[in-house]
Design an enzyme around this catalytic site. Structure first.
Site, PDB file in Angstrom:
ATOM      1  N   HIS A 182      38.037  47.066  13.269  1.00 22.83           N
ATOM      2  CA  HIS A 182      36.988  46.360  13.999  1.00 22.83           C
ATOM      3  C   HIS A 182      35.605  46.743  13.489  1.00 22.83           C
ATOM      4  CE1 HIS A 182      40.385  46.194  16.854  1.00 22.83           C
ATOM      5  NE2 HIS A 182      39.857  45.041  17.228  1.00 22.83           N
ATOM      6  N   ASP A 251      44.169  38.139  11.630  1.00 21.35           N
ATOM      7  CA  ASP A 251      43.496  38.829  12.730  1.00 21.35           C
ATOM      8  C   ASP A 251      42.107  38.202  12.860  1.00 21.35           C
ATOM      9  OD1 ASP A 251      42.971  40.638  14.766  1.00 21.35           O
ATOM     10  OD2 ASP A 251      43.595  42.395  13.633  1.00 21.35           O
TER      11      ASP A 251
END
Length: 337
Positions: A182, A251
């Protein structure tokens, strides 16, 4: 239909979103806490999306893992345990851990199906490694590949029993990442022999209806590109070596592991071999750019989407949620005992 999953800005569709989604026809949607108030509102939102597309089997997904990753939260919905709880029980009683994971996943599915959510981003098949980033940590089902596969299979079955499609993630394995994708790009330097154990849970569950890629560079396979953007990893590792022929999505494109404009990244993951790009944050400028850059969904990807969404039966008699939670908690109680 565009090969993309979009996020929404709020708890209802804005007029601009409604017009854009009707025109662009994305393959599906993903929901977050910003989209959720209560049962009635959430069901109205998902019904609105289905009506907009005229598809009862519309892909409407959420990250409802349990533990620290849960978009639907108490007091409206039950709290669900993280994957590590089933790993601990497996140490004591493997068959009880499998039964608990199945009951837990079916309970999650009932809460999702009630509000019209059709897909859950679960189970994680990432094999936990000592010294790796805690971004996986207690979300994982263990450090032993066959245990991860067994608990992952039970989770997929429980979700399907409750009428919800599961997604195996993060292909081909996020467990060795030393940093949080992230926030930055993980680079895994393990050789191919070491990575073979990471692939085992995905190989055992190669028949899963949906999978999600990892934004991770594996130098043994492609030292230049993360898996989500690597034709080599997607074709040679995920499709061929693992043998996965389900619907493959990236993702989230907004994660800091990836560099570049969001529309370019969406085009890049689809060109690399992902069936769908995942764009979570509901920003209209990004979504407009994605719709402009992406081609129409391929016939192969559309067939995988239809097959995945048709892999579970919805409706019919279901056990009471309280019964499933009681079964799970009774089994998990063996750990304390």
């Amino acid at each position: 239909m565009k090969p993309v999953i979009f996020g929404l800005s709020g708890a209802t569709l804005t007029p601009d979103e409604r017009a854009f989604f009707a025109d662009s026809q994305p393959a599906g949607y993903i929901l977050f806490r910003r989209n959720i108030i209560d049962r009635a509102q959430l069901r109205a939102l998902t019904d609105d999306l289905r009506a907009l597309h005229g598809r009862n089997d519309l892909l409407i997904m959420i990250d409802q893992e349990g533990g620290r990753v849960a978009r639907m939260q108490p007091p409206v919905w039950p709290a669900f345990p993280a994957g590590a709880m089933f790993d601990r029980l497996y140490d004591v009683a493997p068959s009880s851990a499998i039964a608990a994971a199945r009951a837990n996943a079916r309970a999650i599915a009932l809460t999702l199906a009630e509000v019209g959510i059709t897909v859950d981003a679960l189970p994680l098949l990432d094999v936990r490694q000592d010294g790796a980033s805690d971004i996986m940590g207690d979300r994982t089902l263990g450090a032993e590949p066959m245990r991860v596969a067994a608990l992952g299979r039970a989770t997929l079955e429980g979700l399907a029993d409750g009428g919800v499609v599961g997604i195996v993630k993060h292909m081909p394995g996020h467990g060795r990442a030393l940093v949080d994708s992230h926030l930055e790009l993980p680079v895994v330097r393990a050789d191919a022999d070491m990575l073979a154990s990471d692939l085992q849970p995905f190989e055992r569950l190669r028949d899963a209806p949906m999978g999600m890629t990892a934004h991770v560079v594996y130098t043994a396979w492609d030292a230049q590109r993360p898996a989500s953007l690597s034709p080599t990893v997607i074709e040679d590792v995920i499709r061929t070596r693992i043998g996965f022929d389900g619907l493959l999505m990236s993702d989230d494109l907004d994660m800091k592991a990836l560099q570049g404009g969001i529309p370019d990244l969406a085009a890049g993951v689809v060109a690399a071999g992902c069936d769908l790009a995942l764009n979570c944050w509901g920003r209209m400028d990004d979504m407009l750019g994605i719709a402009d850059q992406l081609p129409e969904i391929t016939d192969v990807a559309r067939a995988r989407l239809d097959r995945a969404m048709g892999s579970v039966e919805r409706g019919g008699d279901q056990p009471e949620l309280a019964e499933l939670l009681a079964t799970r908690d009774s089994l998990l109680g063996l750990v304390a005992a």
